[in-house]
Design a protein around this motif. Sequence first.
Motif, PDB file in Angstrom:
ATOM      1  N   LYS A 479     -22.181  -8.236  -7.107  1.00 42.03           N
ATOM      2  CA  LYS A 479     -21.519  -7.200  -7.897  1.00 42.03           C
ATOM      3  C   LYS A 479     -20.554  -6.391  -7.034  1.00 42.03           C
ATOM      4  O   LYS A 479     -19.460  -6.009  -7.492  1.00 42.03           O
ATOM      5  CB  LYS A 479     -22.571  -6.285  -8.522  1.00 42.03           C
ATOM      6  CG  LYS A 479     -22.003  -5.326  -9.561  1.00 42.03           C
ATOM      7  CD  LYS A 479     -23.109  -4.593 -10.285  1.00 42.03           C
ATOM      8  CE  LYS A 479     -22.540  -3.688 -11.380  1.00 42.03           C
ATOM      9  NZ  LYS A 479     -23.610  -2.970 -12.101  1.00 42.03           N
ATOM     10  N   THR A 480     -20.951  -6.130  -5.785  1.00 43.55           N
ATOM     11  CA  THR A 480     -20.070  -5.390  -4.888  1.00 43.55           C
ATOM     12  C   THR A 480     -18.776  -6.147  -4.645  1.00 43.55           C
ATOM     13  O   THR A 480     -17.673  -5.579  -4.727  1.00 43.55           O
ATOM     14  CB  THR A 480     -20.781  -5.128  -3.551  1.00 43.55           C
ATOM     15  OG1 THR A 480     -21.960  -4.356  -3.780  1.00 43.55           O
ATOM     16  CG2 THR A 480     -19.876  -4.372  -2.593  1.00 43.55           C
ATOM     17  N   LEU A 481     -18.889  -7.440  -4.334  1.00 42.00           N
ATOM     18  CA  LEU A 481     -17.683  -8.230  -4.070  1.00 42.00           C
ATOM     19  C   LEU A 481     -16.802  -8.317  -5.311  1.00 42.00           C
ATOM     20  O   LEU A 481     -15.563  -8.279  -5.206  1.00 42.00           O
ATOM     21  CB  LEU A 481     -18.077  -9.628  -3.586  1.00 42.00           C
ATOM     22  CG  LEU A 481     -18.873  -9.683  -2.277  1.00 42.00           C
ATOM     23  CD1 LEU A 481     -19.212 -11.119  -1.924  1.00 42.00           C
ATOM     24  CD2 LEU A 481     -18.090  -9.019  -1.153  1.00 42.00           C
ATOM     25  N   SER A 482     -17.426  -8.428  -6.478  1.00 41.85           N
ATOM     26  CA  SER A 482     -16.645  -8.472  -7.716  1.00 41.85           C
ATOM     27  C   SER A 482     -15.901  -7.160  -7.942  1.00 41.85           C
ATOM     28  O   SER A 482     -14.712  -7.162  -8.298  1.00 41.85           O
ATOM     29  CB  SER A 482     -17.571  -8.767  -8.899  1.00 41.85           C
ATOM     30  OG  SER A 482     -16.878  -8.674 -10.125  1.00 41.85           O
ATOM     31  N   ILE A 505     -18.407   1.942  -8.101  1.00 45.09           N
ATOM     32  CA  ILE A 505     -19.501   0.997  -8.343  1.00 45.09           C
ATOM     33  C   ILE A 505     -19.740   0.141  -7.107  1.00 45.09           C
ATOM     34  O   ILE A 505     -20.885  -0.129  -6.713  1.00 45.09           O
ATOM     35  CB  ILE A 505     -19.185   0.125  -9.568  1.00 45.09           C
ATOM     36  CG1 ILE A 505     -19.057   0.992 -10.819  1.00 45.09           C
ATOM     37  CG2 ILE A 505     -20.271  -0.921  -9.776  1.00 45.09           C
ATOM     38  CD1 ILE A 505     -18.598   0.234 -12.050  1.00 45.09           C
ATOM     39  N   ALA A 506     -18.652  -0.316  -6.476  1.00 44.84           N
ATOM     40  CA  ALA A 506     -18.788  -1.155  -5.279  1.00 44.84           C
ATOM     41  C   ALA A 506     -19.522  -0.423  -4.170  1.00 44.84           C
ATOM     42  O   ALA A 506     -20.406  -0.981  -3.509  1.00 44.84           O
ATOM     43  CB  ALA A 506     -17.405  -1.603  -4.809  1.00 44.84           C
ATOM     44  N   GLU A 507     -19.182   0.849  -3.959  1.00 42.26           N
ATOM     45  CA  GLU A 507     -19.844   1.621  -2.910  1.00 42.26           C
ATOM     46  C   GLU A 507     -21.330   1.812  -3.221  1.00 42.26           C
ATOM     47  O   GLU A 507     -22.194   1.676  -2.334  1.00 42.26           O
ATOM     48  CB  GLU A 507     -19.152   2.977  -2.778  1.00 42.26           C
ATOM     49  CG  GLU A 507     -19.884   4.008  -1.935  1.00 42.26           C
ATOM     50  CD  GLU A 507     -19.848   3.692  -0.460  1.00 42.26           C
ATOM     51  OE1 GLU A 507     -20.495   4.421   0.312  1.00 42.26           O
ATOM     52  OE2 GLU A 507     -19.179   2.713  -0.079  1.00 42.26           O
ATOM     53  N   SER A 508     -21.647   2.105  -4.474  1.00 38.48           N
ATOM     54  CA  SER A 508     -23.043   2.309  -4.860  1.00 38.48           C
ATOM     55  C   SER A 508     -23.863   1.033  -4.681  1.00 38.48           C
ATOM     56  O   SER A 508     -24.973   1.063  -4.114  1.00 38.48           O
ATOM     57  CB  SER A 508     -23.114   2.787  -6.309  1.00 38.48           C
ATOM     58  OG  SER A 508     -24.449   2.904  -6.746  1.00 38.48           O
ATOM     59  N   GLU A 509     -23.327  -0.099  -5.113  1.00 36.92           N
ATOM     60  CA  GLU A 509     -24.050  -1.364  -4.980  1.00 36.92           C
ATOM     61  C   GLU A 509     -24.164  -1.781  -3.519  1.00 36.92           C
ATOM     62  O   GLU A 509     -25.194  -2.348  -3.107  1.00 36.92           O
ATOM     63  CB  GLU A 509     -23.345  -2.455  -5.785  1.00 36.92           C
ATOM     64  CG  GLU A 509     -23.392  -2.248  -7.292  1.00 36.92           C
ATOM     65  CD  GLU A 509     -24.809  -2.333  -7.837  1.00 36.92           C
ATOM     66  OE1 GLU A 509     -25.637  -3.062  -7.246  1.00 36.92           O
ATOM     67  OE2 GLU A 509     -25.096  -1.677  -8.850  1.00 36.92           O
TER      68      GLU A 509
END
Length: 568
Positions: A479-482, A505-509
């Motif tokens: 999910k982070t890479l996406s 969202i990327a930072e949180s994941e």
Amino acid sequence: MMDKIEDHESRHSSTSLKSVDNADNQTSAQRVPPPETPEAIQTRFRVIAAFWAVIIFLGFPIWWKTTSIYRAHLPIQEMTEWSEGKICRPVFPLEIQIAAPALQLTESQHLVRTTQHALDDLNEFAAHHLRLKLANATDLSDSGGPVLGGQNTGDGPDTALTVRVLSEDGLSSPRSELHAETTQLDIFYPPSQVPVPSSSNPALSVFIAEELQRLYSEEKATIAYILSGGTSGPDAESISRRLRRSMKYADTYHLSFSLFTPGAAPTSWDIEAAVQEYLAPLLFAFTPISNFTIDTQVQMYATFSPMAPPPVFDEVESAWTLKKEDLSAFINAAEWPLNPSIGNGPTLNFVLYVPDPSQSPMVVKENRASSWIIPQWGGVFLLNPPLETTDSSGSRTNPAHLSQDSLRPAFMTFSHQLLTLLGTPATPSSLPLRLQSLIRVRAAALLLSASSTMGSLARLTESLPSIPIPATVAASVAKTLSQLSATCSHLREGRFGAALASARIAESEAERSFFEKSMVGQVYFPDEHKVAVYLPLLGPVGVPLIVGLMKEVKRLVAAWKARRLSKA
């Protein structure tokens, strides 16, 4: 007679020798074990084979299944490339609409084209690029855009700024006027400076380009500083100081407003009305960036810390003064009820301190300021309200209640302190433009932070093959890479609001995957501990089994060699 004696002695000696030989033969017979029967050999072989079969086909698989560490597949190469900046190079193309209602279409197009050329010549940071576009009548509004300045909710790029080029008589040179409440910049020019199609570098185009360059100079310097890892830029030191004062980005911040006084008054304040009047519009403008929760408190008899230097009366200033170097000890953290963190998000503390009447007014000695910022913590405001006379003796005291109007200076200061603590650029003067800049700066910082976390996780999993990798970590990494790809795509297309949402969202994941509890626990369990656990258990059992196996192998090898010799 002598012959008989000699014969008797010889017979006696022979008898003695025979007795010794018989004793030796008996001892040898006792030392040499009897030969094993083939049935005994087969039984021993089967017992040893049975033990090893149970170990190999039952014990080892059970041990392997119960002690194996699940390691979900992670795209290590892609994670490393993200951290090294090989997949995405962030760019920030800002769309600026130019409206020139007094010019002909060809003149307007020529103005946009020459201004774009002038901007390109001035721009030294290719990642931050201003793209000019001739605005249609339907693209404009009387207000010049909403508070956040044209944040697009569709698939098109966000409109960062609207420039209205207006003719004005009586001017000798162009001038600019930036609207403080909108994202509109008005450029006024004398009618004599209308750009003609034959001019390649009109003065009006150069002026507009310089004004746009000045508006976004701080944002460009900040983004360049972030993308370079804090190692380049002419204003690197000042930018670093400003970023160190600001809080780390969070989806939600908790604001705590506290009224402290060393005496019995004031006991109440119009905090709700003051928040709604002076702070709520600012918090609403921050909605695309972060959310806020608020709590308030009143604390009487809140004295200074015994370790803090007391204020000193300055006869020249006719005020009680605090030295600048003593401000760090002003907050009495041991006795004042200030919670360092409430809820999920970080807490920003804003302290309104009303001095005792005997020490009023109170200011900072060096600059007569009544407020200051505590980096990454909050702000303090010294409120010196008009004192009230309580009786005929003339004793004066603080008012029992602080009205909304009396709180206005404090909350206007708290608003500026909040902007600083959240990392908002100091320029330009338009608040919507500053918030737009903050969106782009936060998106860049979160993109780099999440990418760096992916690289750290990749290096951790490769250097420690014994730690587990749960399926939840693999899902968070995917999910982070996406979301990182989505952030990069949104930035490239100029959709900065959507880029910030994806970067958030990327930072949180990324943080969730890196600080997975099961992984962190195994990091501190080295292989030496496993040896110390297994060796006392397997040593007493393993040695007889290994020795027995070695003897059987030697017997089989000896039997095989004997058969070969017999055949030869």
